[in-house]
Design an enzyme around this catalytic site. Structure first.
Site, PDB file in Angstrom:
ATOM      1  N   SER A 218       0.809  -1.230   0.000  1.00  0.00           N
ATOM      2  CA  SER A 218       0.000   0.000   0.000  1.00  0.00           C
ATOM      3  C   SER A 218       0.839   1.274   0.000  1.00  0.00           C
ATOM      4  CB  SER A 218      -0.918   0.019   1.223  1.00  0.00           C
ATOM      5  OG  SER A 218      -1.616   1.253   1.257  1.00  0.00           O
ATOM      6  N   LYS A 219       0.408   2.228  -0.835  1.00  0.00           N
ATOM      7  CA  LYS A 219       1.085   3.521  -0.898  1.00  0.00           C
ATOM      8  C   LYS A 219       0.401   4.546   0.004  1.00  0.00           C
ATOM      9  CE  LYS A 219       2.341   2.963  -5.795  1.00  0.00           C
ATOM     10  NZ  LYS A 219       3.569   2.247  -5.546  1.00  0.00           N
TER      11      LYS A 219
ATOM     12  N   MET B 125      -8.359   2.134 -14.411  1.00  0.00           N
ATOM     13  CA  MET B 125      -8.293   2.356 -12.959  1.00  0.00           C
ATOM     14  C   MET B 125      -7.050   1.734 -12.344  1.00  0.00           C
ATOM     15  SD  MET B 125     -12.012   2.028 -11.321  1.00  0.00           S
ATOM     16  CE  MET B 125     -13.497   2.316 -12.193  1.00  0.00           C
TER      17      MET B 125
ATOM     18  N   ALA C 210     -17.800  -4.789 -13.591  1.00  0.00           N
ATOM     19  CA  ALA C 210     -18.984  -4.608 -12.744  1.00  0.00           C
ATOM     20  C   ALA C 210     -18.685  -5.091 -11.330  1.00  0.00           C
ATOM     21  CB  ALA C 210     -20.169  -5.367 -13.340  1.00  0.00           C
TER      22      ALA C 210
ATOM     23  N   ASP D 219     -13.774   6.457  -3.676  1.00  0.00           N
ATOM     24  CA  ASP D 219     -13.159   6.027  -4.940  1.00  0.00           C
ATOM     25  C   ASP D 219     -13.733   6.800  -6.139  1.00  0.00           C
ATOM     26  OD1 ASP D 219     -11.391   4.178  -3.917  1.00  0.00           O
ATOM     27  OD2 ASP D 219     -12.763   2.477  -4.133  1.00  0.00           O
TER      28      ASP D 219
ATOM     29  N   SER E 291     -24.665 -10.485 -16.317  1.00  0.00           N
ATOM     30  CA  SER E 291     -25.697 -10.352 -15.277  1.00  0.00           C
ATOM     31  C   SER E 291     -25.265  -9.376 -14.177  1.00  0.00           C
ATOM     32  CB  SER E 291     -26.011 -11.727 -14.675  1.00  0.00           C
ATOM     33  OG  SER E 291     -24.827 -12.306 -14.173  1.00  0.00           O
TER      34      SER E 291
ATOM     35  N   THR F 257     -19.171 -11.038 -17.174  1.00  0.00           N
ATOM     36  CA  THR F 257     -20.403 -11.657 -16.675  1.00  0.00           C
ATOM     37  C   THR F 257     -21.505 -10.600 -16.761  1.00  0.00           C
ATOM     38  OG1 THR F 257     -18.995 -12.854 -15.123  1.00  0.00           O
ATOM     39  CG2 THR F 257     -21.388 -12.953 -14.730  1.00  0.00           C
TER      40      THR F 257
ATOM     41  N   ASN G 201     -19.572  -6.037 -19.100  1.00  0.00           N
ATOM     42  CA  ASN G 201     -18.798  -6.910 -18.217  1.00  0.00           C
ATOM     43  C   ASN G 201     -18.771  -8.327 -18.771  1.00  0.00           C
ATOM     44  OD1 ASN G 201     -17.330  -7.355 -15.780  1.00  0.00           O
ATOM     45  ND2 ASN G 201     -19.095  -8.438 -14.932  1.00  0.00           N
TER      46      ASN G 201
ATOM     47  N   LYS H 282     -13.749  -4.076   1.764  1.00  0.00           N
ATOM     48  CA  LYS H 282     -14.596  -2.886   1.576  1.00  0.00           C
ATOM     49  C   LYS H 282     -16.085  -3.171   1.813  1.00  0.00           C
ATOM     50  CE  LYS H 282     -11.589  -0.465  -1.687  1.00  0.00           C
ATOM     51  NZ  LYS H 282     -11.487   0.169  -3.011  1.00  0.00           N
TER      52      LYS H 282
HETATM   53  P1  NDP Z   1     -13.449  -6.962  -8.411  1.00  0.00           P
HETATM   54  O1  NDP Z   1     -12.732  -8.242  -8.169  1.00  0.00           O
HETATM   55  O2  NDP Z   1     -14.576  -6.554  -7.555  1.00  0.00           O
HETATM   56  O3  NDP Z   1     -14.022  -6.981  -9.934  1.00  0.00           O
HETATM   57  C1  NDP Z   1     -13.203  -7.412 -10.993  1.00  0.00           C
HETATM   58  C2  NDP Z   1     -13.867  -7.081 -12.333  1.00  0.00           C
HETATM   59  O4  NDP Z   1     -12.920  -7.359 -13.373  1.00  0.00           O
HETATM   60  C3  NDP Z   1     -15.110  -7.909 -12.635  1.00  0.00           C
HETATM   61  O5  NDP Z   1     -16.007  -7.110 -13.373  1.00  0.00           O
HETATM   62  C4  NDP Z   1     -14.534  -9.044 -13.500  1.00  0.00           C
HETATM   63  O6  NDP Z   1     -15.474  -9.605 -14.384  1.00  0.00           O
HETATM   64  C5  NDP Z   1     -13.509  -8.287 -14.288  1.00  0.00           C
HETATM   65  N1  NDP Z   1     -12.434  -9.131 -14.832  1.00  0.00           N
HETATM   66  C6  NDP Z   1     -11.445  -9.745 -14.134  1.00  0.00           C
HETATM   67  N2  NDP Z   1     -10.615 -10.405 -14.971  1.00  0.00           N
HETATM   68  C7  NDP Z   1     -11.106 -10.215 -16.224  1.00  0.00           C
HETATM   69  C8  NDP Z   1     -10.690 -10.651 -17.512  1.00  0.00           C
HETATM   70  N3  NDP Z   1      -9.606 -11.426 -17.686  1.00  0.00           N
HETATM   71  N4  NDP Z   1     -11.422 -10.258 -18.585  1.00  0.00           N
HETATM   72  C9  NDP Z   1     -12.513  -9.480 -18.420  1.00  0.00           C
HETATM   73  N5  NDP Z   1     -12.951  -9.041 -17.220  1.00  0.00           N
HETATM   74  C10 NDP Z   1     -12.259  -9.412 -16.138  1.00  0.00           C
HETATM   75  O7  NDP Z   1     -12.294  -5.842  -8.459  1.00  0.00           O
HETATM   76  P2  NDP Z   1     -12.444  -4.303  -8.130  1.00  0.00           P
HETATM   77  O8  NDP Z   1     -13.691  -3.819  -8.781  1.00  0.00           O
HETATM   78  O9  NDP Z   1     -12.254  -4.067  -6.690  1.00  0.00           O
HETATM   79  O10 NDP Z   1     -11.156  -3.669  -8.861  1.00  0.00           O
HETATM   80  C11 NDP Z   1     -11.097  -3.527 -10.264  1.00  0.00           C
HETATM   81  C12 NDP Z   1      -9.842  -2.749 -10.663  1.00  0.00           C
HETATM   82  O11 NDP Z   1      -9.908  -1.403 -10.199  1.00  0.00           O
HETATM   83  C13 NDP Z   1      -8.544  -3.340 -10.100  1.00  0.00           C
HETATM   84  O12 NDP Z   1      -7.564  -3.298 -11.122  1.00  0.00           O
HETATM   85  C14 NDP Z   1      -8.171  -2.389  -8.983  1.00  0.00           C
HETATM   86  O13 NDP Z   1      -6.772  -2.313  -8.807  1.00  0.00           O
HETATM   87  C15 NDP Z   1      -8.696  -1.062  -9.568  1.00  0.00           C
HETATM   88  N6  NDP Z   1      -8.972  -0.047  -8.507  1.00  0.00           N
HETATM   89  C16 NDP Z   1      -8.238   1.106  -8.546  1.00  0.00           C
HETATM   90  C17 NDP Z   1      -8.437   2.082  -7.602  1.00  0.00           C
HETATM   91  C18 NDP Z   1      -7.617   3.323  -7.665  1.00  0.00           C
HETATM   92  O14 NDP Z   1      -7.652   4.105  -6.708  1.00  0.00           O
HETATM   93  N7  NDP Z   1      -6.892   3.563  -8.733  1.00  0.00           N
HETATM   94  C19 NDP Z   1      -9.445   1.938  -6.536  1.00  0.00           C
HETATM   95  C20 NDP Z   1     -10.185   0.689  -6.600  1.00  0.00           C
HETATM   96  C21 NDP Z   1      -9.921  -0.271  -7.554  1.00  0.00           C
HETATM   97  P3  NDP Z   1     -16.460 -10.804 -13.896  1.00  0.00           P
HETATM   98  O15 NDP Z   1     -17.572 -10.118 -13.143  1.00  0.00           O
HETATM   99  O16 NDP Z   1     -16.887 -11.442 -15.136  1.00  0.00           O
HETATM  100  O17 NDP Z   1     -15.626 -11.691 -13.005  1.00  0.00           O
END
Ligand code: NDP
Length: 280
Positions: A14-15, A224, A138, A113, A165, A163, A161, A76
């Site tokens: 963590s930063k 992100m 999503a 966020d 749904s 998925t 997304n 979270k």
């Molecule tokens: P979650 O685990 O809650 O969600 C992950 C999402 O990514 C889902 O929609 C998932 O789809 C999708 N996904 C994962 N792998 C793939 C793939 N190979 N192809 C397509 N879709 C994929 O993660 P978060 O929402 O918490 O975080 C998402 C991103 O946002 C991360 O990279 C995190 O580092 C970044 N983030 C950055 C922040 C910042 O301050 N810059 C703050 C918060 C998050 P499915 O539903 O189909 O599994």
């Protein structure tokens, strides 16, 4: 001295301590900010130990001086359910990244966020008003940013997304706030003004399976995720002709600045710390 911390598991990367130490110095605020790793199944006791100095984690802070926590993966959602008070946006987000106590010593939660993302986009002189915006993903992060994005009055927001749904569920939660619809990744057949990647695919060096028709020559892209090099998604977007690409480092710093403001009532300047982290 007032005590703050970021709690997650794992947490060593963590930063946040660096960012908040920088803010504290800049704003002449006396505080301590550390990083804490909570056991996966004891988050609730951990938070209560920090704020109230009781239970098995009573040593986490000096009693009465634990003032605020930032919360990161994977806690979270659990943090959200611990809160006695949530802002309207935090309620919709279903997850919080900032905890503090109110005057009655009750745990309150906020999700900064989305505010962080919108501020960082504005820092790049990007307005969302009347824009066509595509959001990919999503998960928790996208759920947290949808309300602040819709408040900026975009023309439309499409959530896509892997998925589908899960994108549909987000649309049903947020459709009262603006024009938001969902579509499957491969069904996308138009270009957007702004494309936001909110998937964690880049973390594993992968790309969501998207058509390149989402990009017009003027499309601006925001991943992100942040990294030292161009993220996989941004590299791909550039190769497809996107006009500009940004990563999530600015969002990280802006969400921290909002948390700092909630806790201390002072809004730090972010430009210098973004630059510092970029060069580190
Ligand atoms: P979650 O685990 O809650 O969600 C992950 C999402 O990514 C889902 O929609 C998932 O789809 C999708 N996904 C994962 N792998 C793939 C793939 N190979 N192809 C397509 N879709 C994929 O993660 P978060 O929402 O918490 O975080 C998402 C991103 O946002 C991360 O990279 C995190 O580092 C970044 N983030 C950055 C922040 C910042 O301050 N810059 C703050 C918060 C998050 P499915 O539903 O189909 O599994």
């Amino acid at each position: 001295m007032d005590q703050y911390a970021v709690v997650g598991n794992p947490i060593s990367h963590s930063k946040s301590p660096l960012i908040h130490a920088f803010f504290a110095k800049q704003c002449a605020q006396e505080l301590a900010y550390s990083k804490l790793e909570s056991p996966l199944n004891e988050f609730s006791e951990f938070v209560k130990g920090f704020f109230f100095g009781n239970g098995p984690y009573s040593q986490l802070s000096t009693r009465g001086l634990g003032k605020g926590l930032n919360v990161t993966v994977p806690f979270k959602e659990e943090a959200w359910s611990l809160c006695s008070h949530l802002s309207k946006d935090a309620k919709l987000a279903g997850a919080v990244n900032t905890l503090y106590l109110n005057a009655r010593n009750e745990i309150c939660g906020e999700n900064t966020d989305g505010i962080g993302l919108v501020r960082d986009l504005k820092n790049q002189a990007l307005s969302l008003e009347a824009k066509k915006i595509l959001i990919i993903g999503a998960g928790g992060a996208v759920r947290g940013v949808l309300a602040p994005i819709l408040k900026e009055l975009p023309k439309k927001v499409v959530v896509t997304n892997r998925t589908l749904s899960k994108a549909d569920v987000l649309v049903s939660i947020f459709s009262d706030l603006g024009n938001v619809t969902s579509t499957g990744l491969s069904q996308l057949n138009e270009s957007f003004d702004i494309v936001i990647n909110g998937t964690s695919a880049s973390l594993g060096g992968e790309l969501p399976n998207l058509p390149s028709t989402i990009f017009a020559p003027s499309t601006v892209v925001y991943d992100m995720m942040y990294a030292k090099q161009l993220t996989v998604f941004n590299a791909w977007a550039k190769a497809q002709g996107a006009s500009a690409v940004y990563d999530g480092l600015g969002m990280l710093v802006e969400q921290a600045a909002e948390a700092f403001y909630i806790w201390r009532g002072v809004r730090p300047k972010t430009e210098e710390v973004i630059q510092l982290l970029r060069e580190a």
